[in-house]
Write a protein that holds these residues in place. Structure first.
Motif, PDB file in Angstrom:
ATOM      1  N   UNK A  97      36.649  44.521  23.957  1.00 12.83           N
ATOM      2  CA  UNK A  97      37.923  44.619  24.672  1.00 12.83           C
ATOM      3  C   UNK A  97      38.612  45.954  24.393  1.00 12.83           C
ATOM      4  N   UNK A  98      38.568  46.388  23.129  1.00 12.12           N
ATOM      5  CA  UNK A  98      39.187  47.670  22.788  1.00 12.12           C
ATOM      6  C   UNK A  98      38.563  48.786  23.617  1.00 12.12           C
ATOM      7  N   UNK A  99      37.221  48.785  23.680  1.00  9.36           N
ATOM      8  CA  UNK A  99      36.571  49.886  24.402  1.00  9.36           C
ATOM      9  C   UNK A  99      36.696  49.749  25.902  1.00  9.36           C
ATOM     10  N   UNK A 151      39.391  48.978  27.259  1.00 10.67           N
ATOM     11  CA  UNK A 151      40.651  49.690  27.465  1.00 10.67           C
ATOM     12  C   UNK A 151      40.483  51.195  27.267  1.00 10.67           C
ATOM     13  N   UNK A 152      39.692  51.569  26.256  1.00 12.62           N
ATOM     14  CA  UNK A 152      39.461  52.999  25.986  1.00 12.62           C
ATOM     15  C   UNK A 152      38.837  53.685  27.205  1.00 12.62           C
ATOM     16  N   UNK A 157      43.047  54.973  29.953  1.00 10.75           N
ATOM     17  CA  UNK A 157      42.231  54.957  28.749  1.00 10.75           C
ATOM     18  C   UNK A 157      42.268  56.255  27.968  1.00 10.75           C
ATOM     19  N   UNK A 208      36.364  41.632  20.356  1.00 14.32           N
ATOM     20  CA  UNK A 208      37.510  42.540  20.304  1.00 14.32           C
ATOM     21  C   UNK A 208      37.034  43.987  20.416  1.00 14.32           C
ATOM     22  N   UNK A 268      39.172  52.832  30.295  1.00 16.41           N
ATOM     23  CA  UNK A 268      39.946  52.657  31.514  1.00 16.41           C
ATOM     24  C   UNK A 268      40.128  54.002  32.225  1.00 16.41           C
TER      25      UNK A 268
END
Lengths: 353, 302
Positions: free
Chosen positions: A156-158, A160-161, A167, A153, A163
């Protein structure tokens, strides 16, 4: 089978010469006792041997075969897999990448973790004895947070960060006036993919090591700090001359385990850069191994990669111990430290990952 | 450990160092130190919290809102994102799988780890040290060395892609850590109580389950928390050994869901799925965070 307790014998209450001498002595082998040993030692060991030990030993043999898995026949090829591996540009690149990870991730993580730990434990009011900072427990809870989030996770969070368009990283940077980052693809450029990956691993792990160091610093005898205060040492000086030498062995253990974690890094790269990153710039040995084994079914070759990864891991650990020894740390107190070290090692690993 | 504890107690009983002994330069440097400390910690807290808050807020947005304005709050809070994540992305099913596998593995590894640690710590027999060092090796070597042989080992037993297979593998790899942590714990337990139990007629079995195990409870709790986090977050073992989609655990399902997003973008549901995955561990953490900090120090000083 003997009991470590010299006096715990119940079969006969009369003190025997052995008991008086304080030495362990033989106890009767009853049915109860045999089943007890079989269940208590046999069952855990059977599971451990079947699922950990045998695969480890098999790996060393299979690494020297050309086995492709679903056919039963294979030939013994000796060290061919290893020569093939080091002529394979992709593998060499993966080896280079994990070396970078093993150097920089522990360095940055431990520096930050030490900074956080020292600030929390020693950054308190300037008067009186050395005390923790105000809000210490709040900071401690917050900085440990990322460690409990599953690593996948975190990745996955990063992802997105980072992006390029939606992001938050580019959003913050452009808001600060750095317009060149408007659509910068952090994970898509060969120059930035590796540092971006390292940052995420550091973000995920700092908290655990900070808490580990906080515990170590709290174990430093308060007399040492008091003496340093009386000698007129400020907080900076105390940190350098008292705290750091005192927790040196904890730092060494943490360094070894962080290095091992960084050499693997599988979860993070699978979450953020499943295809090895731009131009394989973040490909790790673990990723390559997984692909060669489970996508290409070259099991002999993949296992050989596992052997290389294990050797690299052991060399890394040996180097850390050597450097620590050469610079004056290590076993100054001799053997009495050994059990503590084991437990520290287990603690530094932080669970069954 | 007890020596350190005694040191700290005696130090706190004493009066604080007199401030008159400190020069003005030292005091002002201390103030600088405190200021830098605060600045560093606040900066780090922001770097930790902001991504999490961003994920939380984004989980209530529509895909369009996420793409166009990463900072803004949603127009209206789309709770339905969570329903989509739970059902469409099968997060609910994976969640249940994770719970089953982790609870079983955790129970087994705590029981077997305690039993093994107890024997190794309190009984003298030939081969004791050998077993100890072999398990130490199991703690040190990377799992990747074993992953391919492990795959076929499970296949031979017919345990590949089954929950019992995954549980047993989890147990096997968590066993050394559990054993080493509890080993020092059992070593430190007093002998008198054990002897008293034997004198009262308890056999080895009863002495362990009714006397020794309850006494080791603090150590057990600490290891259990670390094992829970480690097993709940486990990724490599399920990805390699548990490829049947109906039996996927949460971490696996999340990775697959995120990579499928490339073709079928519902960012709101992705963020909601992330929140669903994170919230249980955060709750466990918040309840037990004191114990976690305490257990780290236990492991450090014992």
């Amino acid at each position: 089978m003997k009991d470590t307790t010299p006096t715990s014998d119940t079969a006969s209450r009369r003190p025997t010469p052995a008991a008086r001498g304080g030495r362990p002595r033989r106890r009767k082998l009853t049915f109860d006792r045999v089943t007890f040993f079989l269940a208590f030692l046999g069952v855990p060991l059977a599971i451990f041997v079947t699922f950990v030990l045998i695969p480890f030993v098999q790996a060393i043999y299979w690494g020297m075969t050309d086995w492709r898995g679903f056919s039963p026949d294979y030939t013994f090829v000796g060290f061919d897999n290893f020569t093939k591996m080091f002529q394979d540009d992709i593998f060499v690149k993966a080896l280079r990448n994990v070396t970078l990870l093993a150097i920089f991730v522990p360095l940055v993580t431990l520096t930050l973790a030490l900074g956080v730990a020292v600030a929390i434990t020693l950054g308190g009011p300037s008067k009186g004895p050395v005390r923790g900072i105000r809000g210490a427990s709040f900071y401690r809870i917050i900085s440990f947070f990322p460690y409990v989030v599953p690593a996948i996770i975190v990745g996955l969070i990063w992802a997105q960060m980072y992006d390029p368009n939606a992001g938050l990283v580019n959003g913050v940077l452009t808001a600060l006036g750095l317009d060149q980052f408007d659509t910068f693809a952090w994970l898509g450029e060969t120059s930035s993919a590796m540092p971006a990956l390292m940052f995420v691993i550091v973000w995920g792990l700092v908290g655990f090591y900070a808490v580990l160091f906080i515990a170590a610093i709290k174990g430093v005898p308060a007399e040492l700090y008091e003496a340093a205060r009386i000698d007129g040492a400020g907080r900076f000086r105390t940190t350098l001359s008292i705290t750091l030498p005192a927790i040196r062995d904890t730092v060494q253990t943490a360094y070894v385990y962080l290095g091992i974690a960084a050499l693997d890094a599988f979860v993070y790269v699978q979450a953020m850069l499943p295809n090895g990153g731009p131009d394989n710039s973040t490909l790790t040995i673990s990723q390559r191994l997984f692909n060669v084994a489970f996508a290409k079914q070259q099991f002999g070759y993949a296992t050989a990669m596992g052997v290389v990864l294990a050797v690299v891991t052991l060399v890394f650990a040996a180097l850390v111990f050597l450097v620590n020894r050469l610079t004056g740390g290590g076993d100054s107190e001799g053997k009495t430290k050994a059990p503590g070290f084991r437990a520290r090692r287990a603690a530094a690993k932080g669970g069954a990952q | 450990m007890s020596a350190i504890a005694a040191d700290r107690k005696s130090a706190s009983d004493r009066k604080p160092t007199s401030d008159r002994k400190l020069t003005r330069a030292v005091v002002s440097s201390d103030r600088r130190f405190a200021a830098i400390s605060h600045a560093l910690l606040i900066l780090w807290s922001v770097i930790v919290i902001v991504p999490m808050l961003w994920v939380l807020v984004s989980s209530f947005k529509s895909t369009g809102e996420i793409l166009s304005s990463p900072f803004a709050l949603p127009d209206h809070w789309r709770v339905e994102n969570y329903a989509h994540a739970w059902t469409d992305a099968s997060i609910g099913k994976y969640f249940l799988n994770s719970v089953i596998v982790v609870v079983c593995a955790l129970f087994l590894v705590m029981l077997l780890g305690a039993m093994c640690a107890y024997i190794l710590a309190r009984f003298e027999f030939p081969g004791r040290r050998l077993i100890y060092y072999v398990m130490l090796a199991g703690l040190t070597f990377p799992v990747f060395l074993a992953i391919v042989p492990l795959f076929f080992q499970l296949q031979n037993f017919g345990l590949l892609n089954t929950r019992p297979g995954l549980i047993l593998t989890y147990v096997a790899f968590a066993l050394p850590f559990t054993m080493f942590f509890l080993y020092s714990f059992f070593r430190s337990l007093p002998h008198d109580v054990y002897e008293a139990a034997l004198i009262d007629g308890a056999g080895d079995w009863r002495a362990f389950f009714q006397v020794m195990l309850p006494m080791a409870r603090p150590g057990m709790a600490a290891v259990a928390i670390f094992n829970f986090l480690g097993l709940w977050n486990q990724f490599l073992l399920p990805v390699a050994l548990n490829t049947d989609q109906d039996k996927w655990v949460l971490t696996q399902g999340m990775a697959a869901y995120a990579s499928s997003q490339v073709y079928d973008i519902d960012y709101g549901a992705l963020f909601a799925a992330i929140v669903i995955t994170v919230v249980p561990v955060l709750i466990v953490y918040c309840i037990f965070q004191r114990r976690i900090a305490g257990s780290v120090s236990q492991g450090t000083f014992r």
